[in-house]
Design a protein around this motif. Structure first.
Motif, PDB file in Angstrom:
ATOM      1  N   ALA A 253      13.420  -5.176   4.067  1.00 11.00           N
ATOM      2  CA  ALA A 253      14.857  -5.440   4.028  1.00 11.00           C
ATOM      3  C   ALA A 253      15.159  -6.651   3.154  1.00 11.00           C
ATOM      4  CB  ALA A 253      15.386  -5.660   5.440  1.00 11.00           C
ATOM      5  N   GLY A 254      14.332  -7.670   3.279  1.00 13.04           N
ATOM      6  CA  GLY A 254      14.569  -8.900   2.530  1.00 13.04           C
ATOM      7  C   GLY A 254      14.464  -8.669   1.030  1.00 13.04           C
ATOM      8  N   LEU A 255      13.374  -8.016   0.613  1.00 14.23           N
ATOM      9  CA  LEU A 255      13.184  -7.750  -0.817  1.00 14.23           C
ATOM     10  C   LEU A 255      14.325  -6.880  -1.350  1.00 14.23           C
ATOM     11  CD1 LEU A 255       9.343  -7.094  -1.089  1.00 14.23           C
ATOM     12  CD2 LEU A 255      10.654  -9.070  -1.888  1.00 14.23           C
ATOM     13  N   SER A 256      14.640  -5.821  -0.593  1.00 15.78           N
ATOM     14  CA  SER A 256      15.701  -4.927  -1.019  1.00 15.78           C
ATOM     15  C   SER A 256      17.025  -5.678  -1.090  1.00 15.78           C
ATOM     16  CB  SER A 256      15.852  -3.770  -0.045  1.00 15.78           C
ATOM     17  OG  SER A 256      14.610  -3.236   0.268  1.00 15.78           O
ATOM     18  N   GLY A 257      17.221  -6.560  -0.130  1.00 13.05           N
ATOM     19  CA  GLY A 257      18.467  -7.312  -0.078  1.00 13.05           C
ATOM     20  C   GLY A 257      18.655  -8.166  -1.320  1.00 13.05           C
ATOM     21  N   VAL A 258      17.599  -8.878  -1.675  1.00 19.72           N
ATOM     22  CA  VAL A 258      17.679  -9.747  -2.847  1.00 19.72           C
ATOM     23  C   VAL A 258      17.975  -8.914  -4.098  1.00 19.72           C
ATOM     24  CG1 VAL A 258      16.345 -11.251  -4.359  1.00 19.72           C
ATOM     25  CG2 VAL A 258      16.197 -11.520  -1.882  1.00 19.72           C
TER      26      VAL A 258
ATOM     27  N   ALA B  74      24.273 -10.249   2.114  1.00 19.85           N
ATOM     28  CA  ALA B  74      22.890 -10.624   2.387  1.00 19.85           C
ATOM     29  C   ALA B  74      22.664 -10.708   3.892  1.00 19.85           C
ATOM     30  CB  ALA B  74      22.565 -11.954   1.717  1.00 19.85           C
ATOM     31  N   GLY B  75      23.643 -11.243   4.596  1.00 14.30           N
ATOM     32  CA  GLY B  75      23.556 -11.342   6.048  1.00 14.30           C
ATOM     33  C   GLY B  75      23.406  -9.969   6.679  1.00 14.30           C
ATOM     34  N   PHE B  76      24.210  -9.021   6.185  1.00 15.98           N
ATOM     35  CA  PHE B  76      24.137  -7.657   6.700  1.00 15.98           C
ATOM     36  C   PHE B  76      22.726  -7.101   6.536  1.00 15.98           C
ATOM     37  CE2 PHE B  76      28.718  -6.969   7.065  1.00 15.98           C
ATOM     38  CZ  PHE B  76      28.718  -6.157   8.180  1.00 15.98           C
TER      39      PHE B  76
ATOM     40  N   ARG C 164       0.830  -1.190   0.000  1.00 17.95           N
ATOM     41  CA  ARG C 164       0.000   0.000   0.000  1.00 17.95           C
ATOM     42  C   ARG C 164       0.873   1.252   0.000  1.00 17.95           C
ATOM     43  NH1 ARG C 164      -3.692   2.347   4.788  1.00 17.95           N
ATOM     44  NH2 ARG C 164      -2.050   1.354   5.962  1.00 17.95           N
ATOM     45  N   GLN C 165       1.974   1.186   0.771  1.00 16.65           N
ATOM     46  CA  GLN C 165       2.849   2.351   0.819  1.00 16.65           C
ATOM     47  C   GLN C 165       3.931   2.167  -0.221  1.00 16.65           C
ATOM     48  OE1 GLN C 165       3.966   2.581   4.881  1.00 16.65           O
ATOM     49  NE2 GLN C 165       1.862   2.350   5.530  1.00 16.65           N
ATOM     50  N   ALA C 166       3.467   1.871  -1.431  1.00 22.81           N
ATOM     51  CA  ALA C 166       4.389   1.458  -2.481  1.00 22.81           C
ATOM     52  C   ALA C 166       5.499   2.475  -2.671  1.00 22.81           C
ATOM     53  CB  ALA C 166       3.630   1.243  -3.784  1.00 22.81           C
ATOM     54  N   ARG C 167       5.127   3.750  -2.669  1.00 23.00           N
ATOM     55  CA  ARG C 167       6.153   4.734  -2.997  1.00 23.00           C
ATOM     56  C   ARG C 167       7.221   4.800  -1.905  1.00 23.00           C
ATOM     57  NH1 ARG C 167       4.768  10.726  -4.473  1.00 23.00           N
ATOM     58  NH2 ARG C 167       2.704   9.802  -4.310  1.00 23.00           N
ATOM     59  N   ARG C 168       6.750   4.854  -0.655  1.00 23.27           N
ATOM     60  CA  ARG C 168       7.742   4.925   0.418  1.00 23.27           C
ATOM     61  C   ARG C 168       8.549   3.638   0.490  1.00 23.27           C
ATOM     62  NH1 ARG C 168       5.502   7.131   5.590  1.00 23.27           N
ATOM     63  NH2 ARG C 168       4.239   5.256   5.522  1.00 23.27           N
ATOM     64  N   SER C 169       7.854   2.504   0.322  1.00 22.58           N
ATOM     65  CA  SER C 169       8.568   1.232   0.338  1.00 22.58           C
ATOM     66  C   SER C 169       9.617   1.211  -0.755  1.00 22.58           C
ATOM     67  CB  SER C 169       7.599   0.073   0.130  1.00 22.58           C
ATOM     68  OG  SER C 169       6.631   0.060   1.153  1.00 22.58           O
ATOM     69  N   ALA C 170       9.224   1.687  -1.944  1.00 22.37           N
ATOM     70  CA  ALA C 170      10.150   1.657  -3.079  1.00 22.37           C
ATOM     71  C   ALA C 170      11.347   2.553  -2.806  1.00 22.37           C
ATOM     72  CB  ALA C 170       9.432   2.104  -4.348  1.00 22.37           C
ATOM     73  N   LEU C 171      11.080   3.706  -2.199  1.00 22.29           N
ATOM     74  CA  LEU C 171      12.177   4.628  -1.904  1.00 22.29           C
ATOM     75  C   LEU C 171      13.171   4.015  -0.925  1.00 22.29           C
ATOM     76  CD1 LEU C 171      10.528   7.957  -2.215  1.00 22.29           C
ATOM     77  CD2 LEU C 171      12.974   7.902  -1.755  1.00 22.29           C
ATOM     78  N   THR C 172      12.606   3.458   0.138  1.00 19.76           N
ATOM     79  CA  THR C 172      13.471   2.823   1.125  1.00 19.76           C
ATOM     80  C   THR C 172      14.216   1.665   0.501  1.00 19.76           C
ATOM     81  OG1 THR C 172      11.701   3.290   2.659  1.00 19.76           O
ATOM     82  CG2 THR C 172      13.482   1.904   3.455  1.00 19.76           C
TER      83      THR C 172
ATOM     84  N   SER D 198      14.979   1.261  -2.575  1.00 18.00           N
ATOM     85  CA  SER D 198      16.053   1.636  -3.500  1.00 18.00           C
ATOM     86  C   SER D 198      17.284   2.114  -2.741  1.00 18.00           C
ATOM     87  CB  SER D 198      15.608   2.663  -4.529  1.00 18.00           C
ATOM     88  OG  SER D 198      14.517   3.380  -4.086  1.00 18.00           O
ATOM     89  N   ALA D 199      17.087   2.752  -1.593  1.00 22.07           N
ATOM     90  CA  ALA D 199      18.256   3.131  -0.796  1.00 22.07           C
ATOM     91  C   ALA D 199      19.053   1.885  -0.443  1.00 22.07           C
ATOM     92  CB  ALA D 199      17.820   3.856   0.472  1.00 22.07           C
ATOM     93  N   MET D 200      18.331   0.860  -0.024  1.00 19.96           N
ATOM     94  CA  MET D 200      19.021  -0.376   0.354  1.00 19.96           C
ATOM     95  C   MET D 200      19.619  -1.071  -0.855  1.00 19.96           C
ATOM     96  SD  MET D 200      16.760  -2.079   3.320  1.00 19.96           S
ATOM     97  CE  MET D 200      18.147  -3.009   3.933  1.00 19.96           C
ATOM     98  N   VAL D 201      18.878  -1.050  -1.941  1.00 16.85           N
ATOM     99  CA  VAL D 201      19.352  -1.727  -3.144  1.00 16.85           C
ATOM    100  C   VAL D 201      20.645  -1.076  -3.628  1.00 16.85           C
ATOM    101  CG1 VAL D 201      18.878  -2.074  -5.594  1.00 16.85           C
ATOM    102  CG2 VAL D 201      17.134  -2.616  -3.905  1.00 16.85           C
TER     103      VAL D 201
END
Ligand SMILES: Nc1ncnc2c1ncn2[C@@H]1O[C@H](COP(=O)(O)OP(=O)(O)O)[C@@H](O)[C@H]1O
Ligand SMILES: [Mg+2]
Lengths: 425, 256
Positions: A337-342, A394-396, A18-26, A28-31
């Motif tokens: 975190a998991g999605l961004s990590g992958v 990935a662990g990090f 639902r918070q697609a934009r904020r999730s995507a922003l966060t 992408s920072a992680m990615v």
């Protein structure tokens, strides 16, 4: 129980979407952070491998075998006699079956004086096997005049350009080498300059003379002897295995226990510490990067909790425990975190792969001759993939996701339900 | 009165005992709720003692700020009293752990809030079946119960809509469906019809009355609406956190 977990997971997932934009922003920072990390790590590993490889080529290989006292005295008295040289060579031959050995080289090295008719200077004289040494050190590729030593040479010398200048030597010039021989007396040897090299490293260019090992042995009165048998491996990662393999073979084989096996770390501690310092810098960078990413996740999850206090109040009013309400938030953080990590690891690997195919040319950055620990470094870096590094990254991410979700989770479990449910809030 | 012949036993619905004529659904004793705040603390509920019989249909009226919402929150264990005690189904809420309270709410109490408070990421169906899902009822049964109820209150065909795409009246009906579908023994409703047009309000009240009548579900709701008060079996007037009057209009739902 399963039904509850399923619905909690569903809530986490839907809220993240639902918070697609904020999730995507966060995300992408992680990615980007992770991609940078994976890439930087691969390049760093590649650069280090190159430093090591270049360093050990001009030095004593990834692994070197020598007589026990030689490391501290550097004296001809602490040399390997012919029986131990043979044992060392047999050990290398045996090692090839299990460890990728590029090549090995037998050296007889002494300190002495080089004299021309005009003057004399202190030098390091390396007696080398011309064919093997060319493959090992690649010093032949640094030739600026004449030619490299050849197996049929006897009284030939390959000298540094700085030394040639100072002694006024040219191709064909005669040169007298003086050193203390095995018997204790001073021995002299006449050689002729056949080639001149320039590495760009003052110590080497001003102070190294290579001559055929057979000539050196006769000169010093040490038939069949050597000061070191050096082994070059395909990768520095194999050093430990090579070390163990050689020690095992020397221990059980031919009774040659008077051989010490050393790694490049022991022989060139400055090279090792350069790698370590660079690694430390990398980890420091990584910590800063992840602190930033952690704050981004923390901020995203916390804001989403604070904006949704009413929902968490509803969940509790409907009969969820505080722990279960917290689990929804925690799930969101871990999911993010998991999605961004992958994605981050995938992107990092893809970028590294591209670099790996094309190499990373840093010559513009470094100029031509960078030297480290007596070695000239090739400015083109080839990144190295190490699965362990990906696991590390990935662990990090998992750790970051968990840590960054803990505080928002706590906040969610402490919401004042009645306050959150108020009509006019 | 609970019609025991039509009652479908819900094995997960906790220890709901068939109430006798004088069984107590809710009881409070010397109940206080004081909000500490500047410049002066607010006494939202003051020394309030009351008893509600199982199967009753009680309306609480009173001006805005008289403590209706606070009292309902106290009865549902959503707020801890400053002093005094609350019993629901014979259990003292002030002595229950957070976990036990959550369980009691899930199995025993349904809430209808003035602000609807649906979960925005779930569809109307998912919102309505939420507590059934938490109780572990099989999918087919959950869906069937919600569909029947939706048909009755005019939410037919809106099952898959999220709250953002429902009108206020529709959202409130989903919220009521969520509270009643599990047939809890006690339903606490805070101004359930305040934001509805009169026809919709009447329909909702009809559902509540039927549940009360057929299943013996106890209702306690707050209201401003005179027409709702008229239909209550017992009418409690709150003023400044105290009961000012407590009447049982003659001939309605008398259980005595
Ligand atoms: N969380 C709170 N903090 C401080 N005061 C509150 C809080 N909730 C309610 N009150 C006050 O308590 C009194 C009763 O409020 P409420 O129970 O909402 O009354 P009603 O529902 O009858 O309008 C009001 O004066 C209100 O301002
Ligand atoms: Mg109110």
């Amino acid at each position: 129980m399963m039904a509850r977990l399923r619905i909690l997971a569903r809530l986490s997932l839907r809220n993240t979407l639902r918070q697609a934009r904020r999730s995507a922003l966060t995300a992408s920072a992680m990615v980007v952070g992770l991609a940078l990390l994976t890439m930087a790590r691969a390049i760093g590993d590649g650069a280090h491998e190159q430093w090591i490889s270049d360093g050990v080529r001009l030095g004593l290989g990834h692994v070197t075998m020598e007589a026990p006292g030689f490391a501290s005295t550097g004296s001809l008295d602490d040399r390997l006699d012919s029986a131990r040289v043979a044992a060392a060579e047999r050990a290398v031959a045996g090692l090839r079956a299990s460890v990728p050995v590029v090549t090995s080289a037998v050296d007889l090295t002494v300190s002495g004086l080089a004299s021309s008719p005009g003057s004399s200077l202190p030098v390091r004289v390396e007696g080398v096997e011309p064919g093997a040494e060319a493959a090992f050190s690649k010093l032949d590729e640094r030739r600026v005049e004449g030619r490299y030593l050849e197996p049929s040479d006897r009284l030939a010398a390959y000298v540094g350009a700085g030394l040639a200048d100072r002694l006024g030597l040219e191709l064909g010039s005669r040169l007298v080498l003086t050193a203390q021989g095995a018997s204790g007396g001073v021995a002299e040897q006449l050689v002729r300059v056949r080639g001149v090299f320039r590495t760009g490293i003052p110590d080497v260019d001003d102070g190294l003379v290579q001559i055929p090992i057979a000539t050196a042995r006769r000169w010093l009165g040490t038939p069949g002897a050597a000061t070191s048998v050096a082994v070059l491996l395909r990768s520095s990662q194999e050093t430990g295995r090579a070390l163990d393999g050689l020690r095992a073979r020397l221990g059980t084989g031919g009774g040659a226990d008077g051989v010490t096996v050393l790694s490049w770390r022991q022989v060139s501690p400055e090279l090792e510490s350069a790698v370590r310092i660079d690694d430390f810098g990398f980890y420091a960078f990584m910590v800063v990067l992840f602190a930033i990413v952690a704050l981004a996740v923390l901020n995203a999850v916390l804001m989403s909790v604070l904006n949704r206090r009413r929902e968490f109040g509803v969940l509790e009013a409907l009969g969820l425990t505080r722990g279960q309400t917290g689990a929804v938030v925690f799930g969101e953080g871990v999911l993010l975190a998991g999605l961004s990590g992958v994605l981050g690891v995938a992107l990092g690997l893809a970028t590294t792969w591209l670099l790996w195919r094309h190499g990373l040319d840093l010559s513009a950055l470094y100029g031509q001759g960078i030297s480290l620990s007596g070695a000239v470094i090739d400015p083109v870096i080839v990144p190295i993939f190490r699965p362990a590094r990906v696991v590390e990254a990935a662990g990090f991410v998992v750790v970051i996701g968990i840590l960054a979700s803990l505080y928002p989770t706590r906040v969610a479990t402490r919401i004042d339900v009645a306050e959150a449910l108020k009509f006019d809030r | 009165m609970r019609g025991s012949d039509t009652h479908v036993t819900d094995p997960t619905a906790g220890d709901r005992t068939t109430p006798g004529p004088s069984a107590t659904a809710v009881r409070t004793e010397g109940l206080w709720k004081i909000y500490e705040q500047e410049p002066a603390p607010v006494e939202a509920v003051r020394d309030l003692s009351m008893e509600v019989r199982a199967g009753d249909f009680v309306a609480m009226a009173g001006p805005s700020g008289s403590g209706k919402t606070t009292l309902l929150n106290l009865l549902g264990g959503l707020t801890a009293p400053t002093r005094g005690r609350v019993w629901v189904a014979g259990r003292d809420l002030t002595e229950l752990s957070g976990r036990e309270l959550a369980r009691l709410r899930l199995e025993h109490i349904g809430f209808v809030f003035q602000a609807y408070n649906l979960l925005p990421v779930l569809s109307a169906m998912e919102n309505a079946e939420f507590t059934l899902l938490l109780r572990g009822l099989p999918t087919a049964e959950r869906r069937e119960r919600v569909r029947t109820l939706f048909r009755e209150i005019g939410l037919d065909g809106l099952e898959d809509r999220r709250p953002g795409r429902l009108s206020g009246g529709q959202q409130q009906r989903v919220a009521v469906a969520r509270a009643v579908v599990g047939e809890p023994a006690l339903i606490l409703a805070d101004e359930p019809t305040a934001n509805l047009d009169s026809a919709t309000g009447d329909a909702l009240l009809g559902v509540m009355e039927r549940l009360n009548h057929e299943r013996g579900v106890t209702f306690i709701f707050s209201t401003h609406d005179p027409r709702v008060m008229e239909r209550a079996h017992r009418l409690v007037h709150l003023v400044d956190g105290r009961i000012e009057s407590d009447v049982r209009p003659s001939g309605r739902g008398s259980t005595a």
